[in-house]
Design an enzyme around this catalytic site. Structure first.
Site, mmCIF file in Angstrom:
data_model
loop_
_atom_site.group_PDB
_atom_site.id
_atom_site.type_symbol
_atom_site.label_atom_id
_atom_site.label_comp_id
_atom_site.label_asym_id
_atom_site.label_seq_id
_atom_site.Cartn_x
_atom_site.Cartn_y
_atom_site.Cartn_z
ATOM 1 C CB SER A 90 -0.837 -0.071 1.243
ATOM 2 O OG SER A 90 -0.385 0.182 2.475
ATOM 3 C CB SER A 92 0.203 3.543 4.529
ATOM 4 O OG SER A 92 1.109 2.362 4.852
ATOM 5 C CE LYS A 147 0.577 1.774 8.654
ATOM 6 N NZ LYS A 147 0.126 2.377 7.620
ATOM 7 C CB SER A 230 -0.994 6.027 7.017
ATOM 8 O OG SER A 230 -0.519 5.219 8.133
#
Length: 271
Positions: A90, A92, A147, A230
């Site tokens: 993705s 994010s 992250k 996100s």
């Protein structure tokens, strides 16, 4: 459908290991005895190739299991304790990581953990602010998330007017550009996170979010670099130490779709 590749790898290694042991301690002595009998029967210490092939002839599953075991064992050790590859699914973490980036994750930086169980058996470093970390998604541990760590135990994190505050200190953002390619509402910044500079994106279409969190002991607060696109600690809370997988440190390939050509022009260290 989600599946646990680590569990599959452990099971395959275990099964092939049993076959290897069965061959070594049960079938191998039988082969040696047959070789001795053949030599005695022929009265020669050198047997014809055809005879040796017939003696060493085994069922396919034994041969396959015995051959795969050392390969699977090496892969299991490397993947579980040293380095594991992941693909970014993705956006994010844009602009730091793009969809289709293949990354390498240091599995021992935060300590050695048992495969599947993810139980830490050897302490090493603790996740620090600025680390790009892979972890088990708290709402579905079968999925790996990636992250950036912005809060460590004891930190007070405040996100206000799309700006990040750590223990009351504003983390400076420097505007780089407006109207990002493909996104006329996008803004690009350099954020200084406790002395570590990295790039982030914002989207002017999304309203400001004003919240504050206190990071508990044994937990971490994480954000995506693509701040307005996100799903991170702002939505589902903290990452526990038990959910940590490893520290992402390099991009080694980019391959966006199966029908595109892989590219190595984006090989780089992750900051």
């Amino acid at each position: 459908m989600d599946f646990d590749f680590a569990l599959i790898l452990v099971v395959l290694t275990f099964v092939s290991g049993l076959i290897w042991l069965y061959d070594k301690f049960s079938l191998a002595p039988v082969r040696e005895r047959r070789i001795d009998e053949a030599k005695s029967s022929l009265g020669s210490d050198v047997l014809p190739e055809a005879v040796l092939e017939e003696i060493h002839k085994e069922s396919g599953w034994v041969d396959t299991g015995r051959s795969l075991f050392p390969v699977l064992l090496i892969v299991l050790i490397l993947r579980s304790f040293l380095v594991e590859p992941f693909q970014i699914p993705s956006g994010s973490m844009l602009p730091t990581l793009k969809v289709g980036d293949f990354i390498l994750v240091n599995k021992f930086h935060y300590g050695f953990r048992l495969p599947v169980l993810n139980t830490k058996v050897v302490e090493m470093n603790a996740p620090d602010r600025g680390d790009v970390m892979v972890f088990k998604y708290p709402e579905n541990p079968s999925i790996n998330f990636i992250k950036r760590v912005v809060g460590i135990p004891g930190d007070v994190i405040r996100y206000q007017n799309k700006k990040l505050y750590i223990n009351g200190e504003l983390q400076k953002q420097t505007l780089l550009s407006e109207l990002l390619p493909g996104n006329p509402y996008g803004l690009s910044f350099i954020e200084n996170l406790q002395g570590l500079e990295h790039y982030i994106y914002q989207d002017t279409r999304w309203p400001s979010q004003n919240q504050e969190w206190v990071v508990p002991e044994g937990k971490y607060f994480v954000l995506g670099d693509n701040r307005d696109n996100s799903k991170d600690s702002r939505a589902w809370g903290f990452v526990s130490d038990e959910q940590v997988v490893g520290k992402a440190f390099a991009v080694w390939m980019h391959w966006k779709t199966f029908f595109s050509l892989p590219s190595f022009s984006s090989v780089r260290m992750i900051e």
